[in-house]
Design a protein around this motif. Sequence first.
Motif, PDB file in Angstrom:
ATOM      1  N   GLY A 158       0.823  -1.211   0.000  1.00  0.00           N
ATOM      2  CA  GLY A 158       0.000   0.000   0.000  1.00  0.00           C
ATOM      3  C   GLY A 158       0.853   1.256   0.000  1.00  0.00           C
ATOM      4  N   ALA A 159       1.943   1.254   0.765  1.00  0.00           N
ATOM      5  CA  ALA A 159       2.833   2.420   0.809  1.00  0.00           C
ATOM      6  C   ALA A 159       3.526   2.613  -0.539  1.00  0.00           C
ATOM      7  CB  ALA A 159       3.853   2.266   1.931  1.00  0.00           C
ATOM      8  N   THR A 160       3.873   1.523  -1.216  1.00  0.00           N
ATOM      9  CA  THR A 160       4.478   1.623  -2.551  1.00  0.00           C
ATOM     10  C   THR A 160       3.494   2.232  -3.539  1.00  0.00           C
ATOM     11  OG1 THR A 160       5.914  -0.268  -2.116  1.00  0.00           O
ATOM     12  CG2 THR A 160       5.544   0.313  -4.433  1.00  0.00           C
ATOM     13  N   LEU A 161       2.239   1.792  -3.484  1.00  0.00           N
ATOM     14  CA  LEU A 161       1.222   2.397  -4.356  1.00  0.00           C
ATOM     15  C   LEU A 161       1.071   3.882  -4.060  1.00  0.00           C
ATOM     16  CD1 LEU A 161      -1.554  -0.367  -4.334  1.00  0.00           C
ATOM     17  CD2 LEU A 161      -0.052   0.272  -6.235  1.00  0.00           C
ATOM     18  N   MET A 162       1.165   4.258  -2.794  1.00  0.00           N
ATOM     19  CA  MET A 162       1.071   5.675  -2.442  1.00  0.00           C
ATOM     20  C   MET A 162       2.276   6.454  -2.946  1.00  0.00           C
ATOM     21  SD  MET A 162      -0.666   5.630   1.336  1.00  0.00           S
ATOM     22  CE  MET A 162      -0.891   7.408   1.382  1.00  0.00           C
ATOM     23  N   ILE A 163       3.467   5.863  -2.903  1.00  0.00           N
ATOM     24  CA  ILE A 163       4.653   6.533  -3.451  1.00  0.00           C
ATOM     25  C   ILE A 163       4.484   6.750  -4.951  1.00  0.00           C
ATOM     26  CG2 ILE A 163       7.103   6.233  -4.006  1.00  0.00           C
ATOM     27  CD1 ILE A 163       7.408   4.893  -1.241  1.00  0.00           C
ATOM     28  N   LEU A 164       3.977   5.743  -5.639  1.00  0.00           N
ATOM     29  CA  LEU A 164       3.748   5.887  -7.078  1.00  0.00           C
ATOM     30  C   LEU A 164       2.721   6.987  -7.358  1.00  0.00           C
ATOM     31  CD1 LEU A 164       3.761   2.130  -8.115  1.00  0.00           C
ATOM     32  CD2 LEU A 164       5.550   3.840  -8.560  1.00  0.00           C
ATOM     33  N   GLU A 165       1.679   7.040  -6.539  1.00  0.00           N
ATOM     34  CA  GLU A 165       0.665   8.096  -6.704  1.00  0.00           C
ATOM     35  C   GLU A 165       1.277   9.459  -6.381  1.00  0.00           C
ATOM     36  OE1 GLU A 165      -2.569   9.663  -8.100  1.00  0.00           O
ATOM     37  OE2 GLU A 165      -2.471   7.479  -7.969  1.00  0.00           O
ATOM     38  N   CYS A 166       2.127   9.522  -5.367  1.00  0.00           N
ATOM     39  CA  CYS A 166       2.821  10.775  -5.040  1.00  0.00           C
ATOM     40  C   CYS A 166       3.694  11.222  -6.204  1.00  0.00           C
ATOM     41  CB  CYS A 166       3.683  10.606  -3.794  1.00  0.00           C
ATOM     42  SG  CYS A 166       2.794  10.679  -2.240  1.00  0.00           S
ATOM     43  N   THR A 167       4.333  10.272  -6.863  1.00  0.00           N
ATOM     44  CA  THR A 167       5.163  10.599  -8.023  1.00  0.00           C
ATOM     45  C   THR A 167       4.321  11.249  -9.109  1.00  0.00           C
ATOM     46  OG1 THR A 167       6.584   8.717  -7.502  1.00  0.00           O
ATOM     47  CG2 THR A 167       6.787   9.652  -9.717  1.00  0.00           C
ATOM     48  N   SER A 168       3.154  10.695  -9.334  1.00  0.00           N
ATOM     49  CA  SER A 168       2.231  11.269 -10.313  1.00  0.00           C
ATOM     50  C   SER A 168       1.788  12.666  -9.889  1.00  0.00           C
ATOM     51  CB  SER A 168       1.023  10.343 -10.485  1.00  0.00           C
ATOM     52  OG  SER A 168       0.090  10.880 -11.368  1.00  0.00           O
ATOM     53  N   ARG A 169       1.445  12.817  -8.622  1.00  0.00           N
ATOM     54  CA  ARG A 169       1.009  14.118  -8.091  1.00  0.00           C
ATOM     55  C   ARG A 169       2.153  15.139  -8.134  1.00  0.00           C
ATOM     56  NH1 ARG A 169      -4.225  14.575  -7.413  1.00  0.00           N
ATOM     57  NH2 ARG A 169      -3.962  16.029  -5.727  1.00  0.00           N
ATOM     58  N   LEU A 170       3.372  14.679  -7.877  1.00  0.00           N
ATOM     59  CA  LEU A 170       4.534  15.565  -7.913  1.00  0.00           C
ATOM     60  C   LEU A 170       4.750  16.103  -9.323  1.00  0.00           C
ATOM     61  CD1 LEU A 170       6.920  16.790  -6.344  1.00  0.00           C
ATOM     62  CD2 LEU A 170       8.229  14.733  -6.934  1.00  0.00           C
ATOM     63  N   LYS A 171       4.619  15.233 -10.302  1.00  0.00           N
ATOM     64  CA  LYS A 171       4.759  15.662 -11.692  1.00  0.00           C
ATOM     65  C   LYS A 171       3.723  16.744 -12.025  1.00  0.00           C
ATOM     66  CE  LYS A 171       4.504  13.966 -16.403  1.00  0.00           C
ATOM     67  NZ  LYS A 171       4.037  12.899 -17.256  1.00  0.00           N
ATOM     68  N   LEU A 172       2.505  16.548 -11.591  1.00  0.00           N
ATOM     69  CA  LEU A 172       1.454  17.551 -11.829  1.00  0.00           C
ATOM     70  C   LEU A 172       1.754  18.860 -11.094  1.00  0.00           C
ATOM     71  CD1 LEU A 172      -1.730  15.304 -11.498  1.00  0.00           C
ATOM     72  CD2 LEU A 172      -0.776  16.273 -13.602  1.00  0.00           C
ATOM     73  N   ALA A 173       2.207  18.751  -9.844  1.00  0.00           N
ATOM     74  CA  ALA A 173       2.490  19.948  -9.047  1.00  0.00           C
ATOM     75  C   ALA A 173       3.646  20.745  -9.631  1.00  0.00           C
ATOM     76  CB  ALA A 173       2.789  19.562  -7.600  1.00  0.00           C
ATOM     77  N   ILE A 174       4.690  20.073 -10.083  1.00  0.00           N
ATOM     78  CA  ILE A 174       5.819  20.769 -10.696  1.00  0.00           C
ATOM     79  C   ILE A 174       5.389  21.397 -12.024  1.00  0.00           C
ATOM     80  CG2 ILE A 174       8.085  20.430 -11.771  1.00  0.00           C
ATOM     81  CD1 ILE A 174       8.655  18.400  -9.495  1.00  0.00           C
ATOM     82  N   GLY A 175       4.573  20.697 -12.782  1.00  0.00           N
ATOM     83  CA  GLY A 175       4.039  21.259 -14.026  1.00  0.00           C
ATOM     84  C   GLY A 175       3.211  22.503 -13.773  1.00  0.00           C
ATOM     85  N   ARG A 176       2.432  22.481 -12.696  1.00  0.00           N
ATOM     86  CA  ARG A 176       1.623  23.646 -12.322  1.00  0.00           C
ATOM     87  C   ARG A 176       2.510  24.848 -11.992  1.00  0.00           C
ATOM     88  NH1 ARG A 176      -1.016  21.610  -7.942  1.00  0.00           N
ATOM     89  NH2 ARG A 176      -1.812  19.996  -9.293  1.00  0.00           N
ATOM     90  N   ILE A 177       3.593  24.588 -11.269  1.00  0.00           N
ATOM     91  CA  ILE A 177       4.530  25.660 -10.926  1.00  0.00           C
ATOM     92  C   ILE A 177       5.180  26.218 -12.205  1.00  0.00           C
ATOM     93  CG2 ILE A 177       6.780  26.143  -9.854  1.00  0.00           C
ATOM     94  CD1 ILE A 177       5.934  24.379  -7.529  1.00  0.00           C
ATOM     95  N   ALA A 178       5.591  25.337 -13.084  1.00  0.00           N
ATOM     96  CA  ALA A 178       6.248  25.757 -14.327  1.00  0.00           C
ATOM     97  C   ALA A 178       5.308  26.631 -15.174  1.00  0.00           C
ATOM     98  CB  ALA A 178       6.713  24.565 -15.116  1.00  0.00           C
ATOM     99  N   ARG A 179       4.028  26.294 -15.211  1.00  0.00           N
ATOM    100  CA  ARG A 179       3.057  27.065 -16.002  1.00  0.00           C
ATOM    101  C   ARG A 179       2.737  28.405 -15.353  1.00  0.00           C
ATOM    102  NH1 ARG A 179       0.575  22.238 -16.068  1.00  0.00           N
ATOM    103  NH2 ARG A 179      -1.010  22.947 -14.607  1.00  0.00           N
ATOM    104  N   GLU A 180       2.556  28.403 -14.033  1.00  0.00           N
ATOM    105  CA  GLU A 180       2.069  29.578 -13.331  1.00  0.00           C
ATOM    106  C   GLU A 180       3.165  30.593 -13.008  1.00  0.00           C
ATOM    107  OE1 GLU A 180      -1.231  30.036 -12.125  1.00  0.00           O
ATOM    108  OE2 GLU A 180      -1.876  28.230 -13.181  1.00  0.00           O
ATOM    109  N   TRP A 181       4.382  30.099 -12.828  1.00  0.00           N
ATOM    110  CA  TRP A 181       5.439  30.987 -12.384  1.00  0.00           C
ATOM    111  C   TRP A 181       5.876  31.776 -13.567  1.00  0.00           C
ATOM    112  CZ3 TRP A 181       6.118  29.281  -7.258  1.00  0.00           C
ATOM    113  CH2 TRP A 181       6.780  30.186  -6.433  1.00  0.00           C
TER     114      TRP A 181
END
Length: 162
Positions: free
Chosen positions: A139-162
């Motif tokens: 379960g923790a591994t699945l959460m890390i993978l989901e965090c990786t996906s969320r991190l990619k989205l969050a960094i993309g959001r910063i790149a677009r907005e900044w």
Amino acid sequence: MEYISLFNRKLGEYGSMAAYFAVFVITVYDVGMRYFFQSPTVWGLELVIAIAAVHYVLAGAYVLGEDKHVRIDVIYQTLPSRARMVLDVVAILLSMIFLAVVVYYGAKQALPAIRSGETSGGGWNSHAPMIMKAAIPCGATLMILECTSRLKLAIGRIAREW
């Protein structure tokens, strides 16, 4: 990354339905056997606890992916948009570090349990403890993978907005 989120979403949706249905059926059966036939099951409660525990652990990635986890937004909502974006990245990275520790120590507990075929020691003596211990690093591994996906989205959001 989309496949990770899709897998976690389907596991959360269908896994929850299956888990709740199984818990309901087992509980009704156990109660019926106990009160109508004076013959309670030895396995009912132990199985319900195991199903609920595994479901709880594996549902974490679904909740994370759907952004439905519990958090305190009082301070977060008062911050400017850019600060929130940075905090999102920091929170995801801290979550990944914590989850990596959970995977490591969870695996340290799960591997000996799997090797020894650990059982509950109760009347039914099932392998539920072994299964529940194995579910924690999974379960923790699945959460890390989901965090990786969320991190990619969050960094993309910063790149677009900044």
